[in-house]
Design an enzyme around this catalytic site. Structure first.
Site, PDB file in Angstrom:
ATOM      1  N   SER A 157      -7.458   4.991  -5.665  1.00  0.00           N
ATOM      2  CA  SER A 157      -6.084   4.482  -5.693  1.00  0.00           C
ATOM      3  C   SER A 157      -5.770   3.671  -4.440  1.00  0.00           C
ATOM      4  O   SER A 157      -5.074   2.656  -4.509  1.00  0.00           O
ATOM      5  CB  SER A 157      -5.091   5.642  -5.833  1.00  0.00           C
ATOM      6  OG  SER A 157      -5.212   6.567  -4.759  1.00  0.00           O
ATOM      7  N   TYR A 158      -6.287   4.111  -3.307  1.00  0.00           N
ATOM      8  CA  TYR A 158      -6.104   3.384  -2.048  1.00  0.00           C
ATOM      9  C   TYR A 158      -6.743   1.997  -2.147  1.00  0.00           C
ATOM     10  O   TYR A 158      -6.127   0.981  -1.802  1.00  0.00           O
ATOM     11  CB  TYR A 158      -6.741   4.190  -0.912  1.00  0.00           C
ATOM     12  CG  TYR A 158      -6.628   3.599   0.463  1.00  0.00           C
ATOM     13  CD1 TYR A 158      -5.416   3.590   1.137  1.00  0.00           C
ATOM     14  CD2 TYR A 158      -7.750   3.093   1.119  1.00  0.00           C
ATOM     15  CE1 TYR A 158      -5.307   3.076   2.420  1.00  0.00           C
ATOM     16  CE2 TYR A 158      -7.661   2.578   2.398  1.00  0.00           C
ATOM     17  CZ  TYR A 158      -6.440   2.567   3.048  1.00  0.00           C
ATOM     18  OH  TYR A 158      -6.342   2.060   4.313  1.00  0.00           O
TER      19      TYR A 158
END
Length: 255
Positions: A157-158
């Protein structure tokens, strides 16, 4: 360093109360720029603002704000303009994510956290700051990550948020170049309080990581990362836009 050309200019730094963001704030304050720092912890903001003002004799405005909240971002921009009458540089540094969690173990809420705090926040700040950056022919410096460039484990997600920021930055560089605004991206690898704790807890892994960095060290948030940010906001970088700079001591080597 830059002959006072940044003196009195207004710089917004998200997540500027600690870590890399605070190092960037110190670098700009050292050049005489007035600073706006944002974050979620009021006490951290107040302490950081007071220290910057006392040490560098500049004006510092600390504004509590969640970058993923559109109205909060509008308020930061309005308060900045009310205080300083201008915006010369926007540094989008803040990001929260579920680091260390594999992709298949992410919930939608985990993914939303990264996208809202990173990609949406950067979008909101850029959009709202644009009219004022156009007036000053200012600069935008967005932060991405080697997690997206190189596919780091446990960073789905980062990495998604950071690669979204890189793509948006390139489009903005193309759309805003005619207004004299340059937009660039930095992918840092810097020593932070969190990394210091990790070094103490996992000394062997830390040594291995250091040995994989050609320059054999992590960046200093103020001199290394902040120094490049100051350069990108200066006249010396006025012909540089749409680029991604990997400040990773050589570990970011790529074609």
């Amino acid at each position: 360093m830059y002959n006072d050309e940044l003196k009195g200019k207004a710089v917004i730094i998200t997540g500027g109360s600690k870590g890399i963001g605070n190092g960037v704030a110190r670098a700009f304050a050292k050049e005489g720029a007035n600073i706006v720092i944002t974050g979620r912890n009021v006490t951290d903001l107040e302490n950081a603002a007071k220290k910057l003002e006392e040490e560098f004799n500049v004006q510092v405005l600390g504004i509590p704000a969640d970058g993923g909240n559109e109205e909060a971002v509008k308020s930061v921009i309005a308060k900045t303009v009310e205080k300083f009458g201008r915006i010369d540089c926007l540094v989008n540094n803040a990001q929260v994510s579920k680091s260390g969690t594999n992709l298949v173990d992410h919930s939608k809420e985990d993914f939303d956290m990264a996208i809202y705090s990173g990609l949406y926040a950067t979008f909101f700040y850029m959009r709202e700051a644009f009219p004022y950056l156009k007036e000053t022919k200012g600069s935008v410096i967005n932060f991405a990550s080697g997690a997206g460039l190189f596919g780091k484990l446990g960073q789905s997600s980062y990495a998604a948020a950071k690669e979204g920021i890189r793509g948006m930055s390139r489009v903005a560089a193309a759309e805003w170049g005619g207004f004299g605004i340059n937009v660039n991206v930095i992918c840092p690898l810097a020593m932070t309080p969190g990394l210091e704790r990790w070094k103490e807890e996992y000394p062997a892994l830390y040594e291995k990581t250091i040995n994989d960095i050609p320059l054999r060290r992590f960046a200093d948030p103020e001199t290394d990362i902040g120094g490049v940010c100051v350069f990108l906001a200066s006249n010396a970088a006025s012909y540089l836009t749409g680029e991604t700079i990997t400040l990773q001591g050589g570990s970011g080597l790529r074609p």
